[in-house]
Scaffold this active site. Structure first.
Site, PDB file in Angstrom:
ATOM      1  N   GLU A 253      -7.784  32.054 -10.250  1.00  0.00           N
ATOM      2  CA  GLU A 253      -8.536  31.142  -9.384  1.00  0.00           C
ATOM      3  C   GLU A 253     -10.023  31.172  -9.719  1.00  0.00           C
ATOM      4  O   GLU A 253     -10.693  30.130  -9.663  1.00  0.00           O
ATOM      5  CB  GLU A 253      -8.312  31.497  -7.911  1.00  0.00           C
ATOM      6  CG  GLU A 253      -6.856  31.419  -7.446  1.00  0.00           C
ATOM      7  CD  GLU A 253      -6.246  30.041  -7.652  1.00  0.00           C
ATOM      8  OE1 GLU A 253      -6.991  29.042  -7.655  1.00  0.00           O
ATOM      9  OE2 GLU A 253      -5.016  29.961  -7.838  1.00  0.00           O
TER      10      GLU A 253
ATOM     11  N   HIS B   2     -10.582  28.818 -12.652  1.00  0.00           N
ATOM     12  CA  HIS B   2     -10.690  27.412 -12.245  1.00  0.00           C
ATOM     13  C   HIS B   2     -12.094  27.121 -11.714  1.00  0.00           C
ATOM     14  O   HIS B   2     -12.724  26.121 -12.092  1.00  0.00           O
ATOM     15  CB  HIS B   2      -9.674  27.099 -11.156  1.00  0.00           C
ATOM     16  CG  HIS B   2      -8.267  26.931 -11.646  1.00  0.00           C
ATOM     17  ND1 HIS B   2      -7.929  26.061 -12.653  1.00  0.00           N
ATOM     18  CD2 HIS B   2      -7.094  27.517 -11.254  1.00  0.00           C
ATOM     19  CE1 HIS B   2      -6.628  26.108 -12.866  1.00  0.00           C
ATOM     20  NE2 HIS B   2      -6.101  26.993 -12.031  1.00  0.00           N
TER      21      HIS B   2
ATOM     22  N   ASP C 160      -0.326  23.950 -13.485  1.00  0.00           N
ATOM     23  CA  ASP C 160      -1.545  23.468 -14.138  1.00  0.00           C
ATOM     24  C   ASP C 160      -1.217  22.815 -15.476  1.00  0.00           C
ATOM     25  O   ASP C 160      -1.755  21.754 -15.814  1.00  0.00           O
ATOM     26  CB  ASP C 160      -2.526  24.626 -14.360  1.00  0.00           C
ATOM     27  CG  ASP C 160      -2.958  25.270 -13.058  1.00  0.00           C
ATOM     28  OD1 ASP C 160      -2.980  24.564 -12.034  1.00  0.00           O
ATOM     29  OD2 ASP C 160      -3.272  26.478 -13.053  1.00  0.00           O
TER      30      ASP C 160
ATOM     31  N   GLY D 125       0.817  -1.207   0.000  1.00  0.00           N
ATOM     32  CA  GLY D 125       0.000   0.000   0.000  1.00  0.00           C
ATOM     33  C   GLY D 125       0.844   1.246   0.000  1.00  0.00           C
ATOM     34  O   GLY D 125       2.060   1.195   0.255  1.00  0.00           O
TER      35      GLY D 125
ATOM     36  N   GLY E 183       2.057   5.663   4.572  1.00  0.00           N
ATOM     37  CA  GLY E 183       1.155   6.305   5.521  1.00  0.00           C
ATOM     38  C   GLY E 183      -0.172   5.624   5.719  1.00  0.00           C
ATOM     39  O   GLY E 183      -1.029   6.137   6.449  1.00  0.00           O
TER      40      GLY E 183
ATOM     41  N   GLY F 132      -0.703   2.727   7.197  1.00  0.00           N
ATOM     42  CA  GLY F 132      -0.773   1.971   8.446  1.00  0.00           C
ATOM     43  C   GLY F 132      -0.256   0.558   8.360  1.00  0.00           C
ATOM     44  O   GLY F 132      -0.663  -0.303   9.150  1.00  0.00           O
ATOM     45  N   LYS F 133       0.671   0.283   7.448  1.00  0.00           N
ATOM     46  CA  LYS F 133       1.194  -1.091   7.316  1.00  0.00           C
ATOM     47  C   LYS F 133       1.978  -1.507   8.563  1.00  0.00           C
ATOM     48  O   LYS F 133       1.809  -2.618   9.063  1.00  0.00           O
ATOM     49  CB  LYS F 133       2.075  -1.181   6.056  1.00  0.00           C
ATOM     50  CG  LYS F 133       1.331  -0.848   4.766  1.00  0.00           C
ATOM     51  CD  LYS F 133       2.201  -1.048   3.544  1.00  0.00           C
ATOM     52  CE  LYS F 133       3.303  -0.004   3.439  1.00  0.00           C
ATOM     53  NZ  LYS F 133       2.785   1.364   3.229  1.00  0.00           N
TER      54      LYS F 133
END
Length: 598
Positions: free
Chosen positions: A405, A408, A480, A182, A185, A187-188
Site C-alpha cells: 500500500e 501505491h 492490480d 444511464g 442507480g 435515478g431513471k
C-alpha cells in the site's frame, strides 16, 4: 380439493389392485382342494396357470405342466369347485389404463395450480398485464436532485400532459416515447415517477421481463392489455423498466428464430405506431444498454427523445445528499460537501445507501443524530468495503501489505497527472487486505495518454514495492495486474494510444453482444494484428512497472518511513500522510517518467 381427492382415490385403487396373489405349488393347491379350502378357480389356458380365490377371499395362482391340465380339471369337478376356462388373448388395456390415468391427473393438477397462480384461477389471467398502477404518485421534481438536465427535458412532457391544447394549437406533438439512458442507480425510475407526480396522472409501471413467458403469444397479449388500460385512463404514463429485456435486436438468437420475445417486441412496435397525437399516453422506458436495443425502437415516431442520466458531479452529489438527509438529524459539524468530494463516481442510489448506513451506525451506538464519523465510516464501507477485524494476519504478512500500500501511495504522489492520496490502510476491508484512497480534485470526463500511463504506474506501484523491498512478489497484486492489463488493452484497441497501431478501434470476441448475429461473421482482426496488440499491451505494462520500480528505488527512505508508520498506526490519512509523503518531491509534468515514454 376434488382433484386431489380423485388423485388419492386413484392411487388407492391402483395400490389395491396391484397387490400380487399368493403363489402356490401344485401339491399345496391339491392339498387345499382336498381340504375344501378352494372357493373358485379359473384355468388360464394361454399361460398354463390356475387362478382364483381361497375360502376367506385370499387370491392365489398355481402354475402346472401343460400335460396335467385335463387331470386338474377332473379333480376340480370331483371337488365341486366351479371352474372356468380363459382362452382369451392377452390384453394391455388394463396396463394402459393404470399408466395413463395417474399421468392425466397429475398433469391436470399441475395446470390447475399454474392457472391459479397466473390468473386467479382463470386462463384469461395469463394474458393480462402485470403492470402496477398508481393513481397518485407522491413524487415530484423536488425529490429529484443531481439530474438537472434530464429534469428540464422531462418538464416538456409534464407541460403536455397538463395542457395538451397549447401544443396542439401550434401543430406540435409530444414525443411518442422518451428513453432514459444511464448506468444503474442514477435515478431513471425516480425521474419517471416524478413526471407522473408533477402531471398528476396515472402511472403504469412494469419491467421488460414481465412481458415474456414460456408460452407463445402471452407477451404480445400483455402488451395489448397494458396499452388498452393506459388509453382507458388517459392522460397517463406507461413506464417500462429495463426495456432491453424485451427490446433487443431481432434475429440475434443462435438460430435466428421467431421466438416469443420477438413477438412481444413486434407487438410493442405496433402499439407505439397506433398512438394518436392526442391519445394522452406517454411511454417512458429506461435502459443501461442502449447498444443492444433494436433500431426500430429508436427511430423517430417511437422513442423520439433520448434523455441521458449520468452519475452526478460534485454539485449534484451534494444536492442528492441534501435530499436524502431531509429527515435525518445531523450533527452541526457535519459537512455534506466533504462527503460529496469523497464520493466521486457514485450514483444517487449509492449516496442514499451511504446516508442510510450512517443512520444505522448512529442508531446502533444510541445517538439521536448522525455524526461526521458515522458518515465517514459509511463512505469507507461503500468505497472499500466493510472492516474485517476478525481477519488475523501474521507479522510478515502485515509488513508485505504495508509495503504494497505504501508503494501505491508513493508512486501516486511522485507521478504527475494522478489523483491526490488521502488515506492508506492495512486494515482488511471486504476481500482486500488493505487499500489506498485517492480522490480527484475535480470531476473529469476526458483522460489524456500521460494520465492513463501514470495510472498504470500507480496500479503497479504495490507490486514494484514488493519487488524492491521484500525481494519477491506476492499474489496480493493480482487485482492490480488485472486492472492494468485491461487499461493497457483499452488504450491500444479503443483509445488509439498506440504509436504502432495508430488511431483504430480493434474489436475482439468480447465486443460482440449478439452471438446469433455475429457468429457467422468472419473475424475482423488478423493474427498479425492480434499479435501486435498483445505486444503493445505488454510494452505499456512493462514500461509502467519499470517506472514504478525506479520511483520506489529513488525514494526508498520515504517508503520505509511510511511502512513503519503503517505498522504502528494501521491507517494514515490527511495531515499525517501528507507529512510523510512530503519528503518525496513530485515529478514535474513532461519530465522523464512523466508520460511514460522518456
Amino acid at each position: 380439493m376434488v382433484v386431489l381427492a380423485a388423485v388419492a382415490g386413484t392411487w388407492w385403487w391402483i395400490a389395491g389392485r396391484s397387490e400380487p396373489p399368493t403363489e402356490l405349488r401344485l401339491d399345496e393347491f391339491q392339498t387345499a382342494l382336498a381340504e375344501d379350502r378352494v372357493a373358485t378357480a379359473t384355468i388360464v389356458d394361454r399361460s398354463a396357470t390356475l387362478e382364483g380365490e381361497l375360502v376367506g377371499g385370499e387370491r392365489y395362482t398355481v402354475a402346472y405342466p401343460e400335460a396335467f391340465g385335463e387331470q386338474l380339471t377332473r379333480e376340480l369337478l370331483r371337488a365341486g369347485v366351479p371352474a372356468e376356462v380363459d382362452n382369451s388373448e392377452p390384453t394391455t388395456w388394463s396396463d394402459i389404463l393404470l399408466g395413463v390415468v395417474p399421468t392425466v391427473l397429475i398433469v391436470g393438477v399441475f395446470l390447475w395450480f399454474v392457472l391459479r397462480m397466473q390468473g386467479g384461477g382463470k386462463a384469461a389471467g395469463f394474458s393480462r398485464t402485470k403492470a402496477r398502477v398508481d393513481g397518485e404518485v407522491p413524487v415530484t421534481f423536488d425529490d429529484v436532485a443531481g439530474a438537472d438536465e434530464a429534469t428540464e427535458e422531462l418538464r416538456e412532457v409534464v407541460e403536455f400532459l397538463r395542457d395538451p391544447d397549447r401544443f396542439a394549437r401550434l401543430g406540435a406533438r409530444v414525443p411518442a416515447g422518451v428513453l432514459l439512458v444511464g448506468p444503474p442507480g442514477t435515478g431513471k425510475t425516480l425521474l419517471a415517477r416524478a413526471v407522473a407526480g408533477e402531471a398528476d396522472v396515472p402511472f403504469f409501471s412494469i419491467s421488460g421481463s414481465d412481458f415474456v413467458e414460456m408460452y407463445v403469444g402471452v407477451g404480445a397479449s400483455r402488451v395489448r392489455d397494458l396499452f388498452r388500460q393506459a388509453l382507458a385512463r388517459s392522460p397517463s404514463i406507461v413506464f417500462i423498466d429495463e426495456i432491453d429485456a424485451v427490446g433487443r435486436h431481432r434475429g440475434t438468437g443462435v438460430g435466428g428464430g421467431h421466438d416469443e420475445r420477438e413477438q412481444t417486441l413486434n407487438q410493442l412496435l405496433v402499439q407505439m405506431d397506433g398512438f394518436a397525437a392526442d391519445s394522452g399516453v406517454v411511454l417512458i422506458a429506461a435502459t443501461n444498454r442502449l447498444d443492444v436495443l433494436d433500431p426500430a425502437l429508436l427511430r423517430p415516431g417511437r422513442f423520439d427523445r433520448h434523455v441521458v442520466v449520468d452519475p452526478p458531479d460534485r454539485a449534484g452529489r451534494l444536492a442528492i445528499l441534501e435530499v436524502h438527509t431531509r429527515s435525518t438529524p445531523l450533527d452541526p459539524d457535519v459537512d455534506l460537501d466533504a462527503v460529496a468530494r469523497r464520493t466521486p463516481g457514485t450514483t444517487g442510489a449509492d449516496l442514499a445507501s451511504i446516508v442510510n448506513e450512517a443512520a444505522i451506525t448512529a442508531a446502533r451506538r444510541g445517538s439521536t443524530t448522525v455524526a461526521r464519523s458515522d458518515l465517514a465510516r459509511a463512505v469507507d464501507r461503500a468505497v472499500a468495503g466493510r472492516e474485517r477485524p476478525s481477519r488475523v494476519l501474521s507479522d510478515s504478512e502485515r509488513r508485505v501489505i504495508a509495503v504494497h500500500e505504501a508503494g501505491h501511495a508513493l508512486v501516486a504522489h511522485v507521478t504527475p497527472h494522478t489523483d491526490e492520496v488521502h488515506r492508506i490502510s492495512i486494515v482488511a476491508r471486504g476481500v482486500a487486505l488493505g487499500h489506498t484512497l485517492m480522490l480527484p480534485t475535480e470531476d473529469r470526463h476526458l483522460h489524456s495518454r500521460p494520465e492513463l500511463e501514470s495510472r498504470l504506474a500507480v496500479l503497479l506501484g504495490g507490486r514494484a514495492a514488493e519487488q524492491v523491498v521484500v525481494g519477491q512478489v506476492t499474489t496480493g497484486a493480482a487485482d492490480d495486474i488485472a486492472q492494468a492489463t485491461r487499461l493497457a488493452r483499452s488504450m491500444v484497441t479503443e483509445f488509439g494510444m498506440s504509436d504502432q497501431l495508430g488511431p483504430q478501434r480493434i474489436l475482439d470476441g468480447g465486443d460482440a453482444p449478439f452471438l446469433g448475429r455475429d457468429a457467422a461473421r468472419p473475424g475482423s482482426v488478423s493474427p498479425e494484428t492480434s499479435a501486435q496488440v498483445d505486444a503493445e499491451v505488454g510494452r505499456l505494462v512493462d514500461e509502467a512497472s519499470e517506472r514504478a520500480v525506479a520511483i520506489i528505488e529513488a525514494h526508498r527512505a520515504v517508503l520505509d518511513r511510511i511502512v513503519g508508520a503503517l505498522l504502528e498506526h494501521e491507517t494514515l490519512e490527511d495531515d499525517a500522510l501528507a507529512s510523510l509523503l512530503g519528503a518525496a518531491a513530485p515529478a514535474a509534468p513532461g519530465s522523464d517518467g512523466g508520460d511514460g515514454r522518456g
